[in-house]
Write a protein that holds these residues in place. Structure first.
Motif, PDB file in Angstrom:
ATOM      1  N   LEU A 121     -44.229  -6.001 -27.579  1.00 24.96           N
ATOM      2  CA  LEU A 121     -43.214  -6.916 -28.096  1.00 24.96           C
ATOM      3  C   LEU A 121     -41.974  -6.937 -27.207  1.00 24.96           C
ATOM      4  O   LEU A 121     -41.404  -7.998 -26.944  1.00 24.96           O
ATOM      5  CB  LEU A 121     -42.843  -6.541 -29.528  1.00 24.96           C
ATOM      6  N   ILE A 122     -41.565  -5.776 -26.722  1.00 30.02           N
ATOM      7  CA  ILE A 122     -40.398  -5.712 -25.837  1.00 30.02           C
ATOM      8  C   ILE A 122     -40.699  -6.394 -24.511  1.00 30.02           C
ATOM      9  O   ILE A 122     -39.876  -7.149 -23.996  1.00 30.02           O
ATOM     10  CB  ILE A 122     -39.954  -4.247 -25.654  1.00 30.02           C
ATOM     11  N   ARG A 123     -41.886  -6.149 -23.983  1.00 31.49           N
ATOM     12  CA  ARG A 123     -42.278  -6.806 -22.723  1.00 31.49           C
ATOM     13  C   ARG A 123     -42.322  -8.320 -22.912  1.00 31.49           C
ATOM     14  O   ARG A 123     -41.885  -9.083 -22.055  1.00 31.49           O
ATOM     15  CB  ARG A 123     -43.628  -6.280 -22.248  1.00 31.49           C
ATOM     16  N   GLN A 124     -42.817  -8.773 -24.033  1.00 28.22           N
ATOM     17  CA  GLN A 124     -42.883 -10.206 -24.311  1.00 28.22           C
ATOM     18  C   GLN A 124     -41.482 -10.801 -24.390  1.00 28.22           C
ATOM     19  O   GLN A 124     -41.234 -11.896 -23.892  1.00 28.22           O
ATOM     20  CB  GLN A 124     -43.648 -10.444 -25.610  1.00 28.22           C
ATOM     21  N   GLN A 125     -40.540 -10.083 -24.970  1.00 21.46           N
ATOM     22  CA  GLN A 125     -39.158 -10.563 -25.032  1.00 21.46           C
ATOM     23  C   GLN A 125     -38.520 -10.592 -23.648  1.00 21.46           C
ATOM     24  O   GLN A 125     -37.704 -11.461 -23.367  1.00 21.46           O
ATOM     25  CB  GLN A 125     -38.330  -9.692 -25.974  1.00 21.46           C
ATOM     26  N   GLU A 126     -38.899  -9.652 -22.778  1.00 22.94           N
ATOM     27  CA  GLU A 126     -38.376  -9.648 -21.415  1.00 22.94           C
ATOM     28  C   GLU A 126     -38.889 -10.844 -20.621  1.00 22.94           C
ATOM     29  O   GLU A 126     -38.156 -11.434 -19.838  1.00 22.94           O
ATOM     30  CB  GLU A 126     -38.762  -8.356 -20.693  1.00 22.94           C
ATOM     31  N   VAL A 127     -40.142 -11.180 -20.824  1.00 19.46           N
ATOM     32  CA  VAL A 127     -40.755 -12.287 -20.093  1.00 19.46           C
ATOM     33  C   VAL A 127     -40.214 -13.622 -20.577  1.00 19.46           C
ATOM     34  O   VAL A 127     -39.965 -14.533 -19.788  1.00 19.46           O
ATOM     35  CB  VAL A 127     -42.296 -12.241 -20.226  1.00 19.46           C
ATOM     36  N   THR A 128     -40.013 -13.760 -21.881  1.00 21.36           N
ATOM     37  CA  THR A 128     -39.478 -14.989 -22.467  1.00 21.36           C
ATOM     38  C   THR A 128     -38.244 -14.647 -23.288  1.00 21.36           C
ATOM     39  O   THR A 128     -38.292 -14.642 -24.517  1.00 21.36           O
ATOM     40  CB  THR A 128     -40.534 -15.683 -23.353  1.00 21.36           C
ATOM     41  N   PRO A 129     -37.123 -14.356 -22.623  1.00 21.42           N
ATOM     42  CA  PRO A 129     -35.934 -13.892 -23.349  1.00 21.42           C
ATOM     43  C   PRO A 129     -35.324 -14.921 -24.293  1.00 21.42           C
ATOM     44  O   PRO A 129     -34.642 -14.558 -25.233  1.00 21.42           O
ATOM     45  CB  PRO A 129     -34.951 -13.537 -22.232  1.00 21.42           C
ATOM     46  N   SER A 130     -35.561 -16.180 -24.058  1.00 16.80           N
ATOM     47  CA  SER A 130     -34.954 -17.196 -24.923  1.00 16.80           C
ATOM     48  C   SER A 130     -35.685 -17.339 -26.249  1.00 16.80           C
ATOM     49  O   SER A 130     -35.166 -17.943 -27.175  1.00 16.80           O
ATOM     50  CB  SER A 130     -34.934 -18.546 -24.205  1.00 16.80           C
ATOM     51  N   VAL A 131     -36.879 -16.770 -26.343  1.00 20.41           N
ATOM     52  CA  VAL A 131     -37.660 -16.891 -27.574  1.00 20.41           C
ATOM     53  C   VAL A 131     -37.266 -15.776 -28.519  1.00 20.41           C
ATOM     54  O   VAL A 131     -37.333 -14.605 -28.199  1.00 20.41           O
ATOM     55  CB  VAL A 131     -39.177 -16.784 -27.263  1.00 20.41           C
ATOM     56  N   LYS A 132     -36.826 -16.146 -29.684  1.00 15.26           N
ATOM     57  CA  LYS A 132     -36.530 -15.196 -30.750  1.00 15.26           C
ATOM     58  C   LYS A 132     -37.641 -15.316 -31.773  1.00 15.26           C
ATOM     59  O   LYS A 132     -38.032 -16.414 -32.155  1.00 15.26           O
ATOM     60  CB  LYS A 132     -35.178 -15.486 -31.411  1.00 15.26           C
ATOM     61  N   TYR A 133     -38.145 -14.196 -32.201  1.00 12.83           N
ATOM     62  CA  TYR A 133     -39.283 -14.200 -33.102  1.00 12.83           C
ATOM     63  C   TYR A 133     -38.842 -14.398 -34.539  1.00 12.83           C
ATOM     64  O   TYR A 133     -37.894 -13.817 -34.994  1.00 12.83           O
ATOM     65  CB  TYR A 133     -40.044 -12.880 -33.015  1.00 12.83           C
ATOM     66  N   ALA A 134     -39.581 -15.220 -35.200  1.00 13.03           N
ATOM     67  CA  ALA A 134     -39.476 -15.308 -36.651  1.00 13.03           C
ATOM     68  C   ALA A 134     -40.736 -14.668 -37.187  1.00 13.03           C
ATOM     69  O   ALA A 134     -41.820 -14.834 -36.627  1.00 13.03           O
ATOM     70  CB  ALA A 134     -39.374 -16.757 -37.101  1.00 13.03           C
TER      71      ALA A 134
ATOM     72  N   LEU B  11     -42.151  -5.566 -35.600  1.00 12.75           N
ATOM     73  CA  LEU B  11     -41.061  -6.418 -35.131  1.00 12.75           C
ATOM     74  C   LEU B  11     -39.792  -6.194 -35.941  1.00 12.75           C
ATOM     75  O   LEU B  11     -38.695  -6.196 -35.395  1.00 12.75           O
ATOM     76  CB  LEU B  11     -41.487  -7.888 -35.201  1.00 12.75           C
ATOM     77  N   LYS B  12     -39.945  -5.955 -37.234  1.00 10.86           N
ATOM     78  CA  LYS B  12     -38.785  -5.708 -38.098  1.00 10.86           C
ATOM     79  C   LYS B  12     -38.060  -4.424 -37.711  1.00 10.86           C
ATOM     80  O   LYS B  12     -36.849  -4.321 -37.866  1.00 10.86           O
ATOM     81  CB  LYS B  12     -39.221  -5.619 -39.565  1.00 10.86           C
ATOM     82  N   GLU B  13     -38.806  -3.440 -37.224  1.00  7.18           N
ATOM     83  CA  GLU B  13     -38.234  -2.140 -36.880  1.00  7.18           C
ATOM     84  C   GLU B  13     -38.087  -1.950 -35.371  1.00  7.18           C
ATOM     85  O   GLU B  13     -37.849  -0.832 -34.912  1.00  7.18           O
ATOM     86  CB  GLU B  13     -39.134  -1.036 -37.440  1.00  7.18           C
ATOM     87  N   LEU B  14     -38.215  -3.009 -34.604  1.00  3.38           N
ATOM     88  CA  LEU B  14     -38.225  -2.919 -33.143  1.00  3.38           C
ATOM     89  C   LEU B  14     -36.888  -2.452 -32.590  1.00  3.38           C
ATOM     90  O   LEU B  14     -35.832  -2.965 -32.957  1.00  3.38           O
ATOM     91  CB  LEU B  14     -38.587  -4.287 -32.553  1.00  3.38           C
ATOM     92  N   ASP B  15     -36.955  -1.466 -31.704  1.00  2.00           N
ATOM     93  CA  ASP B  15     -35.775  -0.952 -31.007  1.00  2.00           C
ATOM     94  C   ASP B  15     -36.162  -0.792 -29.541  1.00  2.00           C
ATOM     95  O   ASP B  15     -37.027   0.031 -29.200  1.00  2.00           O
ATOM     96  CB  ASP B  15     -35.358   0.391 -31.603  1.00  2.00           C
ATOM     97  N   ALA B  16     -35.534  -1.565 -28.672  1.00  2.00           N
ATOM     98  CA  ALA B  16     -35.877  -1.553 -27.248  1.00  2.00           C
ATOM     99  C   ALA B  16     -35.654  -0.175 -26.623  1.00  2.00           C
ATOM    100  O   ALA B  16     -36.291   0.160 -25.626  1.00  2.00           O
ATOM    101  CB  ALA B  16     -35.060  -2.600 -26.498  1.00  2.00           C
ATOM    102  N   ASN B  17     -34.785   0.620 -27.187  1.00  2.00           N
ATOM    103  CA  ASN B  17     -34.494   1.945 -26.650  1.00  2.00           C
ATOM    104  C   ASN B  17     -35.409   3.031 -27.205  1.00  2.00           C
ATOM    105  O   ASN B  17     -35.349   4.170 -26.753  1.00  2.00           O
ATOM    106  CB  ASN B  17     -33.039   2.319 -26.924  1.00  2.00           C
ATOM    107  N   ASP B  18     -36.220   2.697 -28.190  1.00  2.00           N
ATOM    108  CA  ASP B  18     -37.118   3.672 -28.803  1.00  2.00           C
ATOM    109  C   ASP B  18     -38.486   3.028 -29.022  1.00  2.00           C
ATOM    110  O   ASP B  18     -38.800   2.564 -30.112  1.00  2.00           O
ATOM    111  CB  ASP B  18     -36.538   4.162 -30.137  1.00  2.00           C
TER     112      ASP B  18
END
Length: 162
Positions: free
Chosen positions: A145-158, A129-136
């Motif tokens: 993780l990217i799919r999860q952010q797409e499904v719930t875009p308002s949720v920001k991970y801590a 998650l610390k190194e996550l890049d949606a383009n790579d």
């Protein structure tokens, strides 16, 4: 989730030439280990387990472990021990009579091993998650993780929430 898993695994090479390339690459490492014994007898079970596990890990994490990596050896031992204990009579009795769980030490071992595996998985997700890049997207975890952010875009991970 099933459709995501199948699609993503296909993207990372299941049923395609790219998975074959990973297998061939791992075979190269396996051959080097076998050659290092110079014709002397050796136990190959752990090495073969490591080779198969490395192919799976390369899809999930986008990297491979050396066969003598202490973390890798520990993870393999945890998985092997749990597989062995799942077939034990005490775990089977626990599955039939959970109230008697305090009598069976094997169940505690299985639970402790599970907790240690979960801790490794959680740390791996946090690191990804610390190194996550949606383009790579480097591996299955990044895609998840990217799919999860797409499904719930308002949720920001801590990092402590994973």
């Amino acid at each position: 989730m099933r459709r995501f898993s199948l699609t993503t695994l296909r993207d990372y090479g299941m049923g395609k030439r790219t998975i074959e390339d990973r297998i061939v690459e791992e075979c190269g490492f396996l051959i080097k280990i076998f050659e290092s014994y110079e014709g002397k007898p050796f136990e190959n079970t752990a090495i073969m387990n490591g080779a198969v596990s490395n192919i799976i890990v390369s899809i999930l994490l986008g990297k491979r472990f050396e066969y003598d990596d202490s973390t890798f050896i520990r993870l393999l031992r945890l998985v092997n021990e749990n597989a062995r204990l799942f077939g034990s009579p005490s775990v089977q009795l626990y599955n039939m009579f959970p109230a008697l769980g305090f009598l069976f030490g094997a169940c505690k071992t299985v639970m402790n091993n599970r907790d240690e595996l979960y801790a490794f998985i959680q740390a791996t997700f946090i690191e990804s998650l610390k190194e996550l890049d949606a383009n790579d997207q480097r591996n299955l975890i990044d895609s998840f993780l990217i799919r999860q952010q797409e499904v719930t875009p308002s949720v920001k991970y801590a990092t402590h929430e994973l």
